[in-house]
Motif scaffolding. Structure first.
Motif, PDB file in Angstrom:
ATOM      1  N   ILE A 116       5.121  -6.140  17.219  1.00 38.81           N
ATOM      2  CA  ILE A 116       4.514  -7.151  16.347  1.00 38.81           C
ATOM      3  C   ILE A 116       3.150  -6.683  15.882  1.00 38.81           C
ATOM      4  CG2 ILE A 116       3.576  -9.503  16.282  1.00 38.81           C
ATOM      5  CD1 ILE A 116       5.873 -10.316  18.133  1.00 38.81           C
ATOM      6  N   GLY A 117       2.397  -6.072  16.812  1.00 33.24           N
ATOM      7  CA  GLY A 117       1.069  -5.571  16.465  1.00 33.24           C
ATOM      8  C   GLY A 117       1.113  -4.574  15.325  1.00 33.24           C
ATOM      9  N   THR A 118       1.993  -3.577  15.417  1.00 30.90           N
ATOM     10  CA  THR A 118       2.031  -2.564  14.358  1.00 30.90           C
ATOM     11  C   THR A 118       2.578  -3.146  13.063  1.00 30.90           C
ATOM     12  OG1 THR A 118       4.035  -1.813  15.450  1.00 30.90           O
ATOM     13  CG2 THR A 118       2.107  -0.398  15.640  1.00 30.90           C
ATOM     14  N   ILE A 119       3.534  -4.098  13.170  1.00 27.24           N
ATOM     15  CA  ILE A 119       4.060  -4.700  11.937  1.00 27.24           C
ATOM     16  C   ILE A 119       2.938  -5.421  11.206  1.00 27.24           C
ATOM     17  CG2 ILE A 119       5.518  -6.567  11.049  1.00 27.24           C
ATOM     18  CD1 ILE A 119       7.638  -5.703  13.060  1.00 27.24           C
ATOM     19  N   VAL A 120       2.095  -6.171  11.973  1.00 24.68           N
ATOM     20  CA  VAL A 120       0.990  -6.890  11.335  1.00 24.68           C
ATOM     21  C   VAL A 120       0.005  -5.896  10.737  1.00 24.68           C
ATOM     22  CG1 VAL A 120      -1.014  -8.360  11.776  1.00 24.68           C
ATOM     23  CG2 VAL A 120       1.205  -8.965  12.740  1.00 24.68           C
ATOM     24  N   GLU A 121      -0.355  -4.883  11.525  1.00 25.68           N
ATOM     25  CA  GLU A 121      -1.342  -3.909  11.078  1.00 25.68           C
ATOM     26  C   GLU A 121      -0.858  -3.134   9.853  1.00 25.68           C
ATOM     27  OE1 GLU A 121      -4.347  -3.263  12.475  1.00 25.68           O
ATOM     28  OE2 GLU A 121      -4.847  -1.524  11.242  1.00 25.68           O
ATOM     29  N   LEU A 122       0.382  -2.643   9.922  1.00 23.47           N
ATOM     30  CA  LEU A 122       0.870  -1.751   8.867  1.00 23.47           C
ATOM     31  C   LEU A 122       1.615  -2.478   7.761  1.00 23.47           C
ATOM     32  CD1 LEU A 122       2.207   1.309  10.850  1.00 23.47           C
ATOM     33  CD2 LEU A 122       0.012   0.988   9.758  1.00 23.47           C
ATOM     34  N   GLY A 123       2.286  -3.558   8.133  1.00 24.71           N
ATOM     35  CA  GLY A 123       3.180  -4.173   7.146  1.00 24.71           C
ATOM     36  C   GLY A 123       2.561  -5.327   6.399  1.00 24.71           C
ATOM     37  N   ILE A 124       1.576  -6.011   7.002  1.00 21.20           N
ATOM     38  CA  ILE A 124       1.096  -7.244   6.398  1.00 21.20           C
ATOM     39  C   ILE A 124      -0.345  -7.142   5.918  1.00 21.20           C
ATOM     40  CG2 ILE A 124       0.662  -9.704   6.806  1.00 21.20           C
ATOM     41  CD1 ILE A 124       2.994  -9.593   8.810  1.00 21.20           C
ATOM     42  N   LEU A 125      -1.241  -6.599   6.784  1.00 20.84           N
ATOM     43  CA  LEU A 125      -2.651  -6.582   6.404  1.00 20.84           C
ATOM     44  C   LEU A 125      -2.895  -5.678   5.206  1.00 20.84           C
ATOM     45  CD1 LEU A 125      -4.421  -6.477   9.882  1.00 20.84           C
ATOM     46  CD2 LEU A 125      -4.145  -8.406   8.334  1.00 20.84           C
ATOM     47  N   LYS A 126      -3.853  -6.106   4.371  1.00 21.84           N
ATOM     48  CA  LYS A 126      -4.170  -5.302   3.185  1.00 21.84           C
ATOM     49  C   LYS A 126      -5.010  -4.088   3.570  1.00 21.84           C
ATOM     50  CE  LYS A 126      -4.278  -8.017  -0.882  1.00 21.84           C
ATOM     51  NZ  LYS A 126      -5.140  -8.304  -1.998  1.00 21.84           N
ATOM     52  N   GLY A 127      -5.001  -3.084   2.713  1.00 25.12           N
ATOM     53  CA  GLY A 127      -5.846  -1.929   2.943  1.00 25.12           C
ATOM     54  C   GLY A 127      -7.308  -2.319   2.801  1.00 25.12           C
ATOM     55  N   THR A 128      -8.239  -1.472   3.361  1.00 21.98           N
ATOM     56  CA  THR A 128      -9.662  -1.770   3.218  1.00 21.98           C
ATOM     57  C   THR A 128     -10.049  -1.716   1.743  1.00 21.98           C
ATOM     58  OG1 THR A 128     -10.016   0.560   3.636  1.00 21.98           O
ATOM     59  CG2 THR A 128     -10.366  -0.930   5.480  1.00 21.98           C
ATOM     60  N   ARG A 129     -11.011  -2.570   1.378  1.00 19.36           N
ATOM     61  CA  ARG A 129     -11.419  -2.593  -0.030  1.00 19.36           C
ATOM     62  C   ARG A 129     -12.265  -1.378  -0.359  1.00 19.36           C
ATOM     63  NH1 ARG A 129     -12.272  -8.002  -3.028  1.00 19.36           N
ATOM     64  NH2 ARG A 129     -11.150  -6.659  -4.443  1.00 19.36           N
ATOM     65  N   GLY A 130     -12.151  -0.912  -1.551  1.00 17.80           N
ATOM     66  CA  GLY A 130     -12.971   0.207  -1.993  1.00 17.80           C
ATOM     67  C   GLY A 130     -12.515   1.520  -1.363  1.00 17.80           C
ATOM     68  N   ASP A 131     -13.285   2.586  -1.617  1.00 16.42           N
ATOM     69  CA  ASP A 131     -12.905   3.885  -1.082  1.00 16.42           C
ATOM     70  C   ASP A 131     -13.206   3.932   0.401  1.00 16.42           C
ATOM     71  OD1 ASP A 131     -12.481   4.290  -3.694  1.00 16.42           O
ATOM     72  OD2 ASP A 131     -14.163   5.674  -4.020  1.00 16.42           O
ATOM     73  N   ASN A 132     -12.400   4.673   1.166  1.00 15.54           N
ATOM     74  CA  ASN A 132     -12.734   4.937   2.560  1.00 15.54           C
ATOM     75  C   ASN A 132     -12.669   6.441   2.792  1.00 15.54           C
ATOM     76  OD1 ASN A 132     -10.060   5.639   2.943  1.00 15.54           O
ATOM     77  ND2 ASN A 132      -9.485   3.641   3.751  1.00 15.54           N
ATOM     78  N   ARG A 133     -12.814   6.860   4.049  1.00 18.45           N
ATOM     79  CA  ARG A 133     -12.953   8.304   4.267  1.00 18.45           C
ATOM     80  C   ARG A 133     -11.669   9.065   3.973  1.00 18.45           C
ATOM     81  NH1 ARG A 133     -11.666   8.949  10.292  1.00 18.45           N
ATOM     82  NH2 ARG A 133     -11.062   6.838  10.852  1.00 18.45           N
ATOM     83  N   PHE A 134     -10.562   8.358   3.770  1.00 18.78           N
ATOM     84  CA  PHE A 134      -9.310   9.080   3.491  1.00 18.78           C
ATOM     85  C   PHE A 134      -8.976   9.106   2.002  1.00 18.78           C
ATOM     86  CE2 PHE A 134      -8.835   7.620   7.853  1.00 18.78           C
ATOM     87  CZ  PHE A 134      -8.642   8.845   8.469  1.00 18.78           C
ATOM     88  N   GLY A 135      -9.768   8.409   1.197  1.00 19.60           N
ATOM     89  CA  GLY A 135      -9.430   8.449  -0.224  1.00 19.60           C
ATOM     90  C   GLY A 135      -9.900   7.200  -0.937  1.00 19.60           C
ATOM     91  N   THR A 136      -9.419   7.033  -2.164  1.00 17.38           N
ATOM     92  CA  THR A 136      -9.860   5.905  -2.971  1.00 17.38           C
ATOM     93  C   THR A 136      -9.137   4.642  -2.557  1.00 17.38           C
ATOM     94  OG1 THR A 136      -8.250   6.627  -4.567  1.00 17.38           O
ATOM     95  CG2 THR A 136     -10.523   7.258  -4.989  1.00 17.38           C
ATOM     96  N   ASP A 137      -9.523   3.528  -3.163  1.00 20.21           N
ATOM     97  CA  ASP A 137      -8.950   2.224  -2.855  1.00 20.21           C
ATOM     98  C   ASP A 137      -7.416   2.274  -2.902  1.00 20.21           C
ATOM     99  OD1 ASP A 137      -7.885  -0.475  -3.382  1.00 20.21           O
ATOM    100  OD2 ASP A 137     -10.001  -1.032  -3.301  1.00 20.21           O
ATOM    101  N   ALA A 138      -6.807   1.693  -1.857  1.00 22.00           N
ATOM    102  CA  ALA A 138      -5.356   1.821  -1.707  1.00 22.00           C
ATOM    103  C   ALA A 138      -4.607   1.255  -2.914  1.00 22.00           C
ATOM    104  CB  ALA A 138      -4.918   1.102  -0.445  1.00 22.00           C
ATOM    105  N   GLU A 139      -5.108   0.110  -3.409  1.00 19.90           N
ATOM    106  CA  GLU A 139      -4.323  -0.558  -4.443  1.00 19.90           C
ATOM    107  C   GLU A 139      -4.268   0.266  -5.718  1.00 19.90           C
ATOM    108  OE1 GLU A 139      -4.753  -4.788  -4.548  1.00 19.90           O
ATOM    109  OE2 GLU A 139      -4.289  -4.766  -6.672  1.00 19.90           O
ATOM    110  N   THR A 140      -5.406   0.904  -6.069  1.00 22.16           N
ATOM    111  CA  THR A 140      -5.368   1.688  -7.301  1.00 22.16           C
ATOM    112  C   THR A 140      -4.887   3.107  -7.064  1.00 22.16           C
ATOM    113  OG1 THR A 140      -7.708   2.004  -6.973  1.00 22.16           O
ATOM    114  CG2 THR A 140      -7.056   0.437  -8.670  1.00 22.16           C
ATOM    115  N   SER A 141      -5.098   3.633  -5.820  1.00 26.92           N
ATOM    116  CA  SER A 141      -4.724   5.038  -5.618  1.00 26.92           C
ATOM    117  C   SER A 141      -3.218   5.200  -5.518  1.00 26.92           C
ATOM    118  CB  SER A 141      -5.390   5.594  -4.368  1.00 26.92           C
ATOM    119  OG  SER A 141      -4.792   5.024  -3.225  1.00 26.92           O
ATOM    120  N   SER A 142      -2.494   4.120  -5.196  1.00 25.79           N
ATOM    121  CA  SER A 142      -1.037   4.244  -5.118  1.00 25.79           C
ATOM    122  C   SER A 142      -0.413   4.178  -6.506  1.00 25.79           C
ATOM    123  CB  SER A 142      -0.463   3.144  -4.232  1.00 25.79           C
ATOM    124  OG  SER A 142      -0.746   1.893  -4.795  1.00 25.79           O
TER     125      SER A 142
END
Lengths: 305, 400
Positions: B88-114
């Motif tokens: 349940i923990g990983t489903i919530v973390e990976l499947g439901i929660l939104k990506g962090t807003r803005g750029d992070n250390r792995f790249g640009t904002d998830a919503e626009t970079s995809s």
């Protein structure tokens, strides 16, 4: 009439023979066309009425939930009914995403060019390919080339490609109905193309898209030729009442093929059984279509623009 | 949506993998896709992809619990608790929660970079129709090509009425009677469908009140939804009896029966396309004609029909294409006997019905099998040309 005197207002508005003939033709044509149009209601009512009348003696819950018996001469339609549901669901899983995305591409991304024209032409032609040619394609591509064998999967993929134009056409209609000003407003706020599509265009056209998906279900449920050689079999016994009785890599029965089989290939079928099968098939398909119609009417009443 | 799609591909691929070693490579594909999606989601959440290893913790914990305590009976279920909690923990973390807003250390904002990924898949789906049309031609051609280029006498194939594919010593593959059957049944069907279809289209588009128009359109839509096998069944039972009684014929499964069914099936197409064509005529044409004192019928006859004639022609062509391609109804209702048609009451056989009836009984690679695919190519070509003409005719109006 004395030609010397000027025409009086009364004469100006009285009917000349030409006027009368015009008026007569008009009303004759109106009535004639009304009759021509109304005639089309007759076969619809006649078919449903005839099938229901013949099927009433056999229709029951048991008919729906029991398997065919005695070499398909008697019994119910559980196995073919469940098979049709499997085929429809699997084909929907494939054709809905591809169809909606294709329509999004054609309507939101593609510019007016020869390539777009060719794509649109391909959609029209895909819709026009005869169902039996789709069956040959399914045999050549999925059953033999991809090695899927005759299975629910191969039949569903064939159905999915066949019904793709239905989804593309109605999704395109739905997307076109979203006013351009909605998109422009969104772009002006700095949103990208995909953000606009996802947050503005699709939410505003979701009912129309759903209508297309529903129509695909109705189309896929009724088709016979494409599944005949790709995955549907004449007879297969499965557990009654078990919704997971089929495996998608195996063959299944289908309602449409079952109707064909028991009405042409099997002698001495119990009176009314084919009619019962036909009414279940027609009933399900018309019910699904009616849902689409209701959805469309509802959508039109609450449209905000 | 994307995740759902990937899950669907995953399930299908897994089903294929589970049964056929021939398709073993497909088994690696879902694992790779699963890993790729998971990694991307961890990065969206600004966490290292090594977090993926967290999957193993509940399993290890479960094994630990099992080895420390000797659990028996229902208590064995206790070891499921960490697995479920971790799941349940990983489903919530990976499947439901939104990506962090803005750029992070792995790249640009998830919503626009995809976006490039999504746009690419949209483009791929967009051209899928072209791929499928070519795919259909390619695969049907592939099965039939061997005999088409090597052995088949094309002249005889098209002009000989002798269809004896199962004869022991003298197999003959002449489809002339079948072609004639297809075209005669279609022609007769069009004789019935065109007046009704165009008449209804004119009435619905020009004379109807809006409410009546809705009703008629629903009726036409429902008529179009009836499956072809049901039309065939009606032909086999109801229409068969009717023709026997009305014409005093020995058997009612005739060309007439088949064409009545085809007419009923193609009327909805003709109506909807013809109505679109009439609607496409600008209202200014109607207003101009009415201002000159024309009645409604004169407007239709003298102005609308000439203005919309291309669209109406396209409607008739598409209706005919539908009839040519129809399989089940003609298979069940026309008597299915190879015969040069001599009149509406003769029994006939069509190209489509021949494939449907015989494909199940031939061995793969056989001459007969290949001939059936060649008939498929012929059908594909005929409907392709008819559709192309209809499309050009419609495009013709737009350019005017």
């Amino acid at each position: 009439m004395n030609t010397d005197t000027p025409v009086s207002p009364q004469d100006m508005f009285t009917e000349t023979p030409i006027d009368r003939r015009k008026r007569l033709t008009e009303s004759v044509m109106r009535v004639f066309l009304l009759i021509v149009t109304s005639v089309m209601i007759i076969p619809l009512l006649l078919i449903i009425g005839y099938l229901l009348y013949k099927a009433i003696p056999v229709l029951s819950f048991e008919f729906l939930f029991s398997n065919p018996r005695d070499n398909m001469r008697a019994g119910g339609i559980w196995a073919p009914f469940l098979g049709t549901i499997y085929l429809v669901v699997v084909s929907l899983l494939v054709s809905a995403p591809i169809g909606v995305f294709a329509a999004v591409y054609l309507n939101e991304y593609a510019r007016e060019s020869w390539f777009t024209r060719v794509t649109n032409l391909a959609v029209v032609n895909l819709a026009g390919v005869p169902s039996i040619v789709h069956a040959l394609f399914g045999v050549g591509a999925f059953v033999l080339f991809a090695g899927l064998g005759e299975s629910i999967l191969a039949a569903s993929l064939t159905l999915a490609i066949m019904t793709l134009p239905v989804i593309i056409a109605s999704t395109t209609e739905a997307l076109k109905a979203v006013p351009m000003s909605f998109r422009e407003a969104c772009w002006n706020l700095g949103a990208t193309r995909w953000q606009t599509i996802r947050r503005i265009v699709i939410p505003n056209s979701i009912s129309g898209i759903l209508t297309g998906v529903i129509l695909q279900v109705s189309r896929a449920a009724g088709e016979t030729a494409p599944i005949m050689f790709t995955g549907a079999v004449f007879y297969k016994a499965i557990a009654e009442g078990n919704l997971f009785a089929y495996n998608i890599i195996e063959q299944c029965m289908a309602l449409s093929l079952h109707l064909f089989t028991i009405s042409t290939q099997v002698p001495d079928v119990t009176e009314g059984t084919p009619h019962g099968t036909a009414i279940v098939l027609v009933g399900s398909v018309l019910l699904v279509n009616a849902t689409a119609i209701v959805l469309r009417v509802y959508l039109r009443t609450r449209k905000k623009w | 949506m994307m995740h759902f799609f990937i899950a669907a591909i995953y399930a299908i691929a897994y089903a294929a993998y589970a049964t056929s070693s021939y398709l073993l490579f497909i088994g690696l594909l879902p694992i790779w896709m699963q890993l790729a999606v998971t990694t991307k989601r961890w990065h969206d959440r600004d966490k290292s992809a090594w977090w993926t290893l967290i999957y193993f913790i509940p399993i290890i914990a479960g094994i630990g619990i099992l080895s420390v305590w000797e659990l028996s009976g229902w208590r064995t279920l206790i070891y499921l608790i960490p697995i479920i909690a971790g799941g349940i923990g990983t489903i919530v973390e990976l499947g439901i929660l939104k990506g962090t807003r803005g750029d992070n250390r792995f790249g640009t904002d998830a919503e626009t970079s995809s976006e490039p990924v999504i746009e690419t898949s949209i483009r791929l789906c967009g051209i899928s129709s072209i791929v499928f049309v070519f795919g259909i031609f390619f695969f049907v051609f592939r099965e039939g090509a061997g005999f088409l280029f090597n052995g088949l006498d094309i002249g005889q194939f098209l002009t000989s009425p002798e269809w004896y594919p199962t004869s022991l010593n003298n197999k003959r593959y002449g489809t002339f009677a079948l072609i004639l059957g297809t075209f005669s049944v279609t022609a007769l069907a069009m004789c019935m469908a065109v007046p009704f279809g165009l008449g209804a289209a004119i009435f619905v588009s020009e004379f109807c009140s809006p409410k009546l128009r809705e009703t008629f359109k629903i009726v036409i839509e429902l008529l179009a939804a009836i499956p072809s096998v049901v039309w065939g069944f009606i032909g086999l039972t109801l229409m068969n009896q009717l023709i026997i009684q009305v014409f005093n014929a020995p058997i009612g499964l005739t060309m007439l029966n088949g064409s009545i069914m085809l007419a009923l099936m193609s009327v909805p197409i003709i109506v909807s396309i013809a109505e679109d064509a009439l609607k496409a005529v600008p209202d200014s044409y109607r207003e101009a004609a009415e201002a000159l004192g024309a009645t409604r019928w004169q407007v239709i006859y003298r102005v609308l029909l000439p203005a919309a004639k291309n669209g109406l022609l396209a409607a008739v062509l598409l209706g005919a294409a539908r009839s040519i391609g129809e399989t089940m109804a003609v298979l069940m209702a026309t008597g299915h006997s190879v015969n040069i048609p001599s009149g509406p009451l003769s029994w006939i056989r069509t190209l489509t019905a021949t494939i449907a009836a015989e494909l199940g009984e031939v061995a793969r690679g056989d001459q007969h099998y290949q001939v059936l695919f060649i008939i498929g190519i012929l059908l594909f070509t005929i409907t392709f040309v008819v559709n192309l003409i209809a499309d050009l005719v419609i495009k013709g109006i737009r350019q005017q």
